[in-house]
Design a protein around this motif. Sequence first.
Motif, short mmCIF file in Angstrom:
data_model
loop_
_atom_site.label_atom_id
_atom_site.label_comp_id
_atom_site.label_asym_id
_atom_site.label_seq_id
_atom_site.Cartn_x
_atom_site.Cartn_y
_atom_site.Cartn_z
N TYR A 165 0.82 -1.21 0.00
CA TYR A 165 0.00 0.00 0.00
C TYR A 165 0.85 1.26 0.00
O TYR A 165 0.41 2.31 -0.46
N ARG B 153 -10.06 -0.95 3.64
CA ARG B 153 -10.32 -2.34 3.25
C ARG B 153 -10.78 -3.18 4.43
O ARG B 153 -11.71 -3.98 4.34
N ARG B 154 -10.14 -3.00 5.58
CA ARG B 154 -10.53 -3.75 6.79
C ARG B 154 -11.92 -3.33 7.28
O ARG B 154 -12.68 -4.15 7.80
N GLU C 35 -14.57 -5.01 5.24
CA GLU C 35 -14.64 -6.40 5.68
C GLU C 35 -15.49 -6.54 6.93
O GLU C 35 -16.18 -7.54 7.12
N LEU D 220 -4.96 -1.12 -3.32
CA LEU D 220 -6.30 -1.28 -2.76
C LEU D 220 -7.18 -2.12 -3.68
O LEU D 220 -7.84 -3.07 -3.23
N ASP E 271 -5.81 -5.74 -3.83
CA ASP E 271 -6.02 -6.44 -2.55
C ASP E 271 -7.48 -6.86 -2.39
O ASP E 271 -7.77 -7.99 -1.99
N LEU E 272 -8.40 -5.95 -2.69
CA LEU E 272 -9.82 -6.29 -2.65
C LEU E 272 -10.13 -7.45 -3.59
O LEU E 272 -10.87 -8.38 -3.24
N ARG F 231 -8.84 -10.86 -2.32
CA ARG F 231 -9.60 -11.36 -1.18
C ARG F 231 -11.06 -11.66 -1.53
O ARG F 231 -11.85 -11.99 -0.65
N LEU G 264 -13.74 -7.41 -4.22
CA LEU G 264 -13.95 -6.35 -5.20
C LEU G 264 -15.33 -6.43 -5.84
O LEU G 264 -15.92 -5.39 -6.16
N THR H 29 -17.49 -4.51 -3.44
CA THR H 29 -17.01 -3.19 -3.01
C THR H 29 -16.75 -2.32 -4.22
O THR H 29 -15.94 -2.66 -5.08
N VAL I 95 -15.04 0.91 -5.70
CA VAL I 95 -13.98 1.88 -5.43
C VAL I 95 -14.09 2.99 -6.48
O VAL I 95 -14.08 2.72 -7.68
#
Length: 436
Positions: free
Chosen positions: A268, A281-282, A285, A323, A326-327, A330, A333, A336, A338
């Motif tokens: 990051y 991001r956390r 989650e 970002l 990473d999304l 996991r 994305l 989520t 962005v």
Amino acid sequence: MFRKTDCEGFHRRDFLQVGSIGMLGLSLPAALRAAPARPGKSTKAKSVILVWLPGGPATIDMWDNKPEAPEGIRGEFKSISTKGDFQLAEHLPKMAAIGDKYSVVRSLHHTIPSHAPATVFMTTGNKPTASIQYPSYGSLCSKLLSTPKGVPPYVVFSQLRNGAAGLGGYLGTSYNPFTVEGGNGRGGAKSMSVRGISLPNGFTIEDLDKRDQLLSGLDKKFQELDKNADVANGLDSFHQQALDILRSDETKKAFDLTKESKSVIESYGNTPLATSALAARRLVEAGVRFVTLTTGGWDTHSNNFTNLKTKLLPPLDQTLSALIADLDQRGLLDSTIVMCAGEFGRTPKVNAKSGRDHWARSMACVIAGGGFNRGYAHGTTDASGMAPATEPVTPDDLGATIFHQLGIDPHSELNTSTGRPMQLFREGTIVNKLIS
């Protein structure tokens, strides 16, 4: 404390400095004014992360580079190919490497070249008027989407312009965001202060419960004497959510960046923007519905190219690409959205100070996840970047499309505190070509 100002004299801080919390964490209701939310219908997108570039980024030197334009317009940067069906300016190599994971909207435009009202338009999807204050996207999400108990629905890492944008508008202060303070840019876990979700040293949750029972008794007595009980009832709901967060571990865990691996933190970057993006991001989650993070300095009336290539683009390139990647890695994305944008763009014509001035007639933004197309450039501008040439998009169109992806009818109505019905987006239409 040094504070940046833009050309219109507004103060802007990349991140709020760490402040003291109120006794018993009871400053939280003032910052987190959120009422119980209603669940939306099942849909692909559940949360939004807005990466805000205040000041007006020169998107003609970023997402819609014009290397073939006439001298005095094309700027200094070459274009590079991406993994998507478009090119970017050469100082965005990491975004180019993940170009198959997002879309660029190159035909975004409006008619407001002034910072404050343009910020309102871009963050509410409604043209500002003197008669009504529209709620921000985050406030609408607070109102219309459900959030797990003990988790704030709407979080900001820095207030938008003058504190006027990004708020609850006609929905009321109960839908204002929960504000995070601090972050040192080196992982930030130890210095990040989350106002109101920690207690003073030596004070326990049991002590808080006893004090809360006493306050509740006093509040009831005062409400009996208060002819306008609606305000008191509203404050009760803010207070209850503040207590839920204090008693919950979910939000505190989301801000504990020490749980992340060294490689993730390093991906990051080493800036306040990087710290807030990883925390964002956390947070999604954990169930937060809307997160806003900002990084300033984009009001480049002079030395536009030097500032972009040495100060602005490298950290944005690293953090935004990390970002999104990473999304995606996991599996977050798809759920989520962005969005990376500012209030307007900059003039195609380069001025005498090697800068670009305010320009709202053409601009671009990045949008990823949540069912939006990947590797796609929507619309075009003319050869000089002066205005959209094909498939123009306005801020209200973009807002309508985002909320459609969240499972919310952009033409549905909410009521003001006086009972006046208000359509979510007065003029916006869904941009179907952006949706996969």
